[in-house]
Write a protein that holds these residues in place. Structure first.
Motif, PDB file in Angstrom:
ATOM      1  N   SER A   1      75.212 -49.874 -16.135  1.00 41.11           N
ATOM      2  CA  SER A   1      73.767 -49.678 -15.499  1.00 41.11           C
ATOM      3  C   SER A   1      74.401 -48.681 -14.502  1.00 41.11           C
ATOM      4  O   SER A   1      73.261 -48.323 -13.822  1.00 41.11           O
ATOM      5  CB  SER A   1      73.358 -50.795 -15.483  1.00 41.11           C
ATOM      6  N   THR A   2      75.283 -49.269 -13.455  1.00 35.74           N
ATOM      7  CA  THR A   2      75.912 -48.901 -12.121  1.00 35.74           C
ATOM      8  C   THR A   2      76.114 -47.366 -12.337  1.00 35.74           C
ATOM      9  O   THR A   2      76.362 -46.621 -11.286  1.00 35.74           O
ATOM     10  CB  THR A   2      76.770 -49.557 -11.842  1.00 35.74           C
ATOM     11  N   TYR A   3      76.588 -46.699 -13.749  1.00 38.96           N
ATOM     12  CA  TYR A   3      77.375 -45.144 -13.370  1.00 38.96           C
ATOM     13  C   TYR A   3      76.261 -44.380 -12.545  1.00 38.96           C
ATOM     14  O   TYR A   3      76.451 -43.801 -12.053  1.00 38.96           O
ATOM     15  CB  TYR A   3      77.052 -44.948 -14.304  1.00 38.96           C
ATOM     16  N   GLU A   4      75.076 -44.254 -12.782  1.00 39.35           N
ATOM     17  CA  GLU A   4      73.917 -43.568 -12.057  1.00 39.35           C
ATOM     18  C   GLU A   4      74.583 -43.713 -10.674  1.00 39.35           C
ATOM     19  O   GLU A   4      74.263 -42.146  -9.757  1.00 39.35           O
ATOM     20  CB  GLU A   4      72.470 -42.928 -12.384  1.00 39.35           C
ATOM     21  N   ALA A   5      74.032 -44.903 -10.123  1.00 41.82           N
ATOM     22  CA  ALA A   5      74.168 -44.993  -8.567  1.00 41.82           C
ATOM     23  C   ALA A   5      75.439 -44.035  -8.069  1.00 41.82           C
ATOM     24  O   ALA A   5      75.398 -44.064  -7.056  1.00 41.82           O
ATOM     25  CB  ALA A   5      73.180 -46.505  -8.098  1.00 41.82           C
ATOM     26  N   LEU A   6      76.492 -45.148  -8.807  1.00 40.41           N
ATOM     27  CA  LEU A   6      77.604 -44.715  -8.042  1.00 40.41           C
ATOM     28  C   LEU A   6      78.351 -43.194  -7.838  1.00 40.41           C
ATOM     29  O   LEU A   6      78.435 -42.752  -7.813  1.00 40.41           O
ATOM     30  CB  LEU A   6      78.730 -45.257  -9.483  1.00 40.41           C
ATOM     31  N   SER A   7      77.933 -42.666  -9.415  1.00 40.35           N
ATOM     32  CA  SER A   7      77.547 -41.026  -9.549  1.00 40.35           C
ATOM     33  C   SER A   7      77.136 -39.772  -8.398  1.00 40.35           C
ATOM     34  O   SER A   7      77.654 -38.846  -8.135  1.00 40.35           O
ATOM     35  CB  SER A   7      78.164 -40.530 -10.990  1.00 40.35           C
ATOM     36  N   THR A   8      76.154 -40.399  -8.006  1.00 44.65           N
ATOM     37  CA  THR A   8      75.581 -40.161  -6.890  1.00 44.65           C
ATOM     38  C   THR A   8      75.237 -40.417  -6.022  1.00 44.65           C
ATOM     39  O   THR A   8      74.281 -40.321  -4.579  1.00 44.65           O
ATOM     40  CB  THR A   8      74.119 -40.288  -7.573  1.00 44.65           C
ATOM     41  N   GLU A   9      76.516 -41.152  -5.280  1.00 42.51           N
ATOM     42  CA  GLU A   9      76.382 -42.267  -4.344  1.00 42.51           C
ATOM     43  C   GLU A   9      76.819 -40.751  -3.312  1.00 42.51           C
ATOM     44  O   GLU A   9      76.525 -41.288  -2.232  1.00 42.51           O
ATOM     45  CB  GLU A   9      77.297 -42.824  -4.093  1.00 42.51           C
TER      46      GLU A   9
ATOM     47  N   VAL B   1      89.192 -38.883  -5.077  1.00 42.00           N
ATOM     48  CA  VAL B   1      89.172 -39.980  -4.504  1.00 42.00           C
ATOM     49  C   VAL B   1      88.170 -39.404  -3.343  1.00 42.00           C
ATOM     50  O   VAL B   1      88.039 -38.835  -2.078  1.00 42.00           O
ATOM     51  CB  VAL B   1      90.356 -39.958  -3.233  1.00 42.00           C
ATOM     52  N   ARG B   2      87.742 -40.836  -3.449  1.00 47.66           N
ATOM     53  CA  ARG B   2      86.174 -41.179  -2.349  1.00 47.66           C
ATOM     54  C   ARG B   2      86.461 -41.949  -1.281  1.00 47.66           C
ATOM     55  O   ARG B   2      86.788 -43.289  -1.672  1.00 47.66           O
ATOM     56  CB  ARG B   2      84.700 -41.424  -3.250  1.00 47.66           C
ATOM     57  N   SER B   3      85.825 -42.109   0.448  1.00 50.24           N
ATOM     58  CA  SER B   3      85.618 -43.059   0.863  1.00 50.24           C
ATOM     59  C   SER B   3      84.102 -43.486   0.383  1.00 50.24           C
ATOM     60  O   SER B   3      83.998 -44.091  -0.155  1.00 50.24           O
ATOM     61  CB  SER B   3      86.503 -42.547   2.511  1.00 50.24           C
ATOM     62  N   GLY B   4      83.829 -42.490   1.749  1.00 46.38           N
ATOM     63  CA  GLY B   4      82.617 -43.306   2.267  1.00 46.38           C
ATOM     64  C   GLY B   4      81.693 -41.602   1.515  1.00 46.38           C
ATOM     65  O   GLY B   4      80.666 -41.846   1.018  1.00 46.38           O
ATOM     66  N   GLY B   5      81.890 -40.711   0.896  1.00 46.48           N
ATOM     67  CA  GLY B   5      81.428 -39.780   0.196  1.00 46.48           C
ATOM     68  C   GLY B   5      80.503 -38.530   1.102  1.00 46.48           C
ATOM     69  O   GLY B   5      78.818 -38.238   0.627  1.00 46.48           O
ATOM     70  N   HIS B   6      81.295 -38.685   2.398  1.00 48.45           N
ATOM     71  CA  HIS B   6      80.061 -37.958   3.223  1.00 48.45           C
ATOM     72  C   HIS B   6      79.870 -36.206   3.366  1.00 48.45           C
ATOM     73  O   HIS B   6      79.376 -36.044   3.641  1.00 48.45           O
ATOM     74  CB  HIS B   6      80.018 -38.875   4.618  1.00 48.45           C
ATOM     75  N   SER B   7      81.424 -36.233   2.772  1.00 46.29           N
ATOM     76  CA  SER B   7      81.923 -34.133   2.694  1.00 46.29           C
ATOM     77  C   SER B   7      80.637 -33.678   1.395  1.00 46.29           C
ATOM     78  O   SER B   7      80.524 -34.005   0.700  1.00 46.29           O
ATOM     79  CB  SER B   7      83.578 -34.208   2.107  1.00 46.29           C
ATOM     80  N   VAL B   8      80.822 -32.785   1.526  1.00 45.55           N
ATOM     81  CA  VAL B   8      79.443 -32.003   1.597  1.00 45.55           C
ATOM     82  C   VAL B   8      80.527 -30.567   0.658  1.00 45.55           C
ATOM     83  O   VAL B   8      79.858 -29.430  -0.319  1.00 45.55           O
ATOM     84  CB  VAL B   8      79.355 -30.605   2.583  1.00 45.55           C
ATOM     85  N   VAL B   9      81.769 -30.608   0.786  1.00 48.48           N
ATOM     86  CA  VAL B   9      82.510 -30.260  -0.160  1.00 48.48           C
ATOM     87  C   VAL B   9      82.904 -30.235  -1.592  1.00 48.48           C
ATOM     88  O   VAL B   9      83.270 -31.451  -1.732  1.00 48.48           O
ATOM     89  CB  VAL B   9      84.796 -30.320   0.592  1.00 48.48           C
TER      90      VAL B   9
ATOM     91  N   ASN C   1      84.523 -36.634  -5.581  1.00 48.30           N
ATOM     92  CA  ASN C   1      83.411 -36.881  -6.417  1.00 48.30           C
ATOM     93  C   ASN C   1      84.099 -35.492  -7.604  1.00 48.30           C
ATOM     94  O   ASN C   1      85.336 -34.605  -7.187  1.00 48.30           O
ATOM     95  CB  ASN C   1      82.062 -36.836  -6.441  1.00 48.30           C
ATOM     96  N   ILE C   2      83.682 -35.539  -8.868  1.00 54.06           N
ATOM     97  CA  ILE C   2      84.397 -34.627 -10.038  1.00 54.06           C
ATOM     98  C   ILE C   2      83.630 -34.657 -11.580  1.00 54.06           C
ATOM     99  O   ILE C   2      82.873 -35.942 -11.845  1.00 54.06           O
ATOM    100  CB  ILE C   2      86.104 -35.041  -9.918  1.00 54.06           C
ATOM    101  N   ASN C   3      83.261 -33.540 -11.867  1.00 53.93           N
ATOM    102  CA  ASN C   3      82.520 -32.783 -13.151  1.00 53.93           C
ATOM    103  C   ASN C   3      84.090 -33.044 -14.516  1.00 53.93           C
ATOM    104  O   ASN C   3      84.824 -32.434 -14.222  1.00 53.93           O
ATOM    105  CB  ASN C   3      81.848 -32.363 -13.537  1.00 53.93           C
ATOM    106  N   GLY C   4      84.077 -34.609 -15.233  1.00 56.56           N
ATOM    107  CA  GLY C   4      84.986 -34.533 -16.204  1.00 56.56           C
ATOM    108  C   GLY C   4      86.355 -35.262 -15.279  1.00 56.56           C
ATOM    109  O   GLY C   4      85.820 -35.684 -13.720  1.00 56.56           O
ATOM    110  N   GLY C   5      87.262 -35.789 -15.924  1.00 60.67           N
ATOM    111  CA  GLY C   5      88.427 -36.535 -14.728  1.00 60.67           C
ATOM    112  C   GLY C   5      88.018 -38.252 -14.536  1.00 60.67           C
ATOM    113  O   GLY C   5      86.700 -37.946 -14.999  1.00 60.67           O
TER     114      GLY C   5
END
Length: 487
Positions: free
Chosen positions: A45-53, A91-99, A104-108
């Motif tokens: 249940s928490t996956y969607e929120a974490l993957s789009t954080e 690897v994600r710290s705050g996830g503010h990067s737009v790169v 974040n990653i698709n797969g992996g």
């Protein structure tokens, strides 16, 4: 024959993708059997929120699993296992990067550092040990009780890790250098899972490389930062109409051109040439509790629509700074030295270029520019702290950032190209006038801007040598391929 070859190729492609996905899930299940609840799979249940954080929707992704280790030993196990299995990761710290791919990653596997979230203040040594999964708001509020602060980010929702490893711009920079210049120790998990400390005495080559070298050497779990006795300040934001821009640019030039700039004074001009209802915002910071210091005299005769400057703590001042809510975001960076003619030409480009109309025609399309004065004292302070990777020149300069926002994924390429066109025009002007600086500020750079390449040949060679020593198999170039890589 051609059709048969294509069918065979398609079959190999499907087989490879299937095998890759199977390997990803296998390593996720393997680590989950050992770490348990610290692994989040797509069925939870928490996956969607974490993957789009991540802050911008342009970098939302669907990892095969999200791993949230709670300490360096767990992280060491995760990294060494993922590497042994040959699975890609981010690897994600705050996830503010737009790169895309940086955090974040698709797969992996996405390694989320959210549980590295402690702040430990040592008054005797005047340092704070800060977890790499924190955001700057949490760092500052933790230190406020001791009436000290650190050289950290100006936007409080930004993560500690990405900003620090990219250099990091702070309101304390003129006094003490960039954020990376004020790290005295990094705790790092290297590609083979070894946990090392990097500082001036232990692994000094890695210590230097992490001062702007981004995610090319390992995963940082903790930063030990110098603390400073700064708590109460004066400042805030002043809001102007776009009609005030010529006067604001004239005042900016005067502010940046003084022979001996007050290092306690900081300013940034943000303007929204595509949105007159927002206008221009002047961020004013004075790192002492003194009202209307002389450093800001050039702005006194420009009447704002609203003036929110006051005596307050530095944390309160930064908390009050507006952060726009945008769906899809990108940004571009450029640097140049001070010159009145260049100021005027660049000001015209960022406020009147025809590409602004093109951006406005996108669904919810908008652009803001940030004019960030950098004093020579900021560069010299960094050199006094041992230097960094960035190749900065100790001259008064401007770091310009163009922030573009839009709504639809269909407009991703257009938004990128229109904004890239403006930044290219800026660079053409500054080059033609001899005021171009060969430096791109990583924290404000687009994915296709060659940031590390612009650190200079000597710095790049030293970075590559260090990477070869600590990551001989190129794990952080190949398996963790997102972000700004070594050229």
């Amino acid at each position: 024959m051609a059709r048969a070859a294509l069918q065979v190729l398609a079959g190999f492609t499907l087989l490879f993708c299937s095998a890759s996905a199977s390997q990803d899930h296998a390593v996720c299940n393997h680590i989950k059997s050992q770490l348990g609840n610290d692994i989040v799979s797509p069925t939870e249940s928490t996956y969607e929120a974490l993957s789009t954080e991540n802050w911008s929707q342009t970098v939302w992704a669907k990892p095969s699993c999200i791993i949230q280790p709670t300490n360096a030993d767990q992280l060491s196990h995760v990294v060494s296992t993922v590497v042994d299995w040959g699975v890609e990761f981010a690897v994600r710290s705050g996830g503010h990067s737009v790169v895309p791919g940086a955090a974040n990653i698709n797969g992996g596997v996405l390694i989320d550092l959210a549980n590295f979230n402690t702040v430990e203040y040592n008054a005797d040594q005047q340092v704070a040990v800060v977890g790499s999964g924190l955001r700057w708001k949490e760092v500052y509020t933790s230190l406020d009780q001791y009436n000290v602060t650190v050289v950290g980010g100006r936007v409080l929702d930004v993560g500690v890790g990405g900003l620090t490893l990219g250099g990091g711009l702070s309101y304390l920079a003129d006094l003490y250098g960039l954020v990376c210049d004020n790290v005295v120790n990094y705790e790092v998990v290297t590609a083979n899972g070894t946990i090392v400390n990097a500082n001036a005495e232990s692994n000094p080559d890695l210590f230097w490389a992490l001062k702007g070298g981004a995610n090319n050497f390992g995963v940082v779990t903790k930063f030990t930062l110098k603390t400073y006795d700064i708590h109460d300040a004066w400042g805030g934001v002043r809001v102007y109409s776009l009609d005030a821009l010529p006067a604001l640019f004239e005042a900016l030039y005067q502010y940046q051109s003084v022979a001996n700039k007050d290092p306690y004074a900081n300013i940034m001009l943000q303007a929204f040439p595509t949105n007159a209802s927002i206008g221009a915002i002047l961020n004013i910071v004075y790192l002492k509790p003194e009202q209307e210091p002389e450093a800001f005299a050039p702005f006194r005769n420009i009447t704002p629509l609203a003036d929110l400057t006051k005596l307050q703590t530095l944390t309160e001042l930064m908390l009050a700074a507006p952060v726009p809510e945008l769906t899809r975001v990108n940004w571009f960076s450029a640097s140049f030295t001070n010159d009145k003619e260049v100021f005027d030409k660049v000001a015209d480009l960022v406020s009147k270029s025809p590409e602004l109309d093109d951006l406005t025609n996108l669904t919810a399309g908008s652009l803001a520019f940030g004019w960030q004065p950098i004093s020579s004292s900021a560069v010299l302070a960094g050199q006094a702290h041992g230097g960094n990777t960035l190749g900065l020149q100790p001259v008064n300069q401007t770091w310009l950032v163009l922030d573009v926002g839009w709504w639809s994924p269909d407009d991703d390429e257009l938004a990128h190209n229109y904004t890239s066109s403006i930044i290219n025009k800026v660079n053409d002007v500054t080059k033609s006038k001899g005021h171009y600086l060969d430096y791109i500020f990583m924290n404000d750079a687009a994915a296709d801007q060659p940031v590390i390449e612009h650190y200079g040949a000597k710095s790049v060679a030293k970075l590559k040598k260090t990477a070869k020593k600590y990551d001989p198999d190129g794990v952080f170039q190949d398996l963790a391929s997102g972000g700004f890589k070594l050229p």
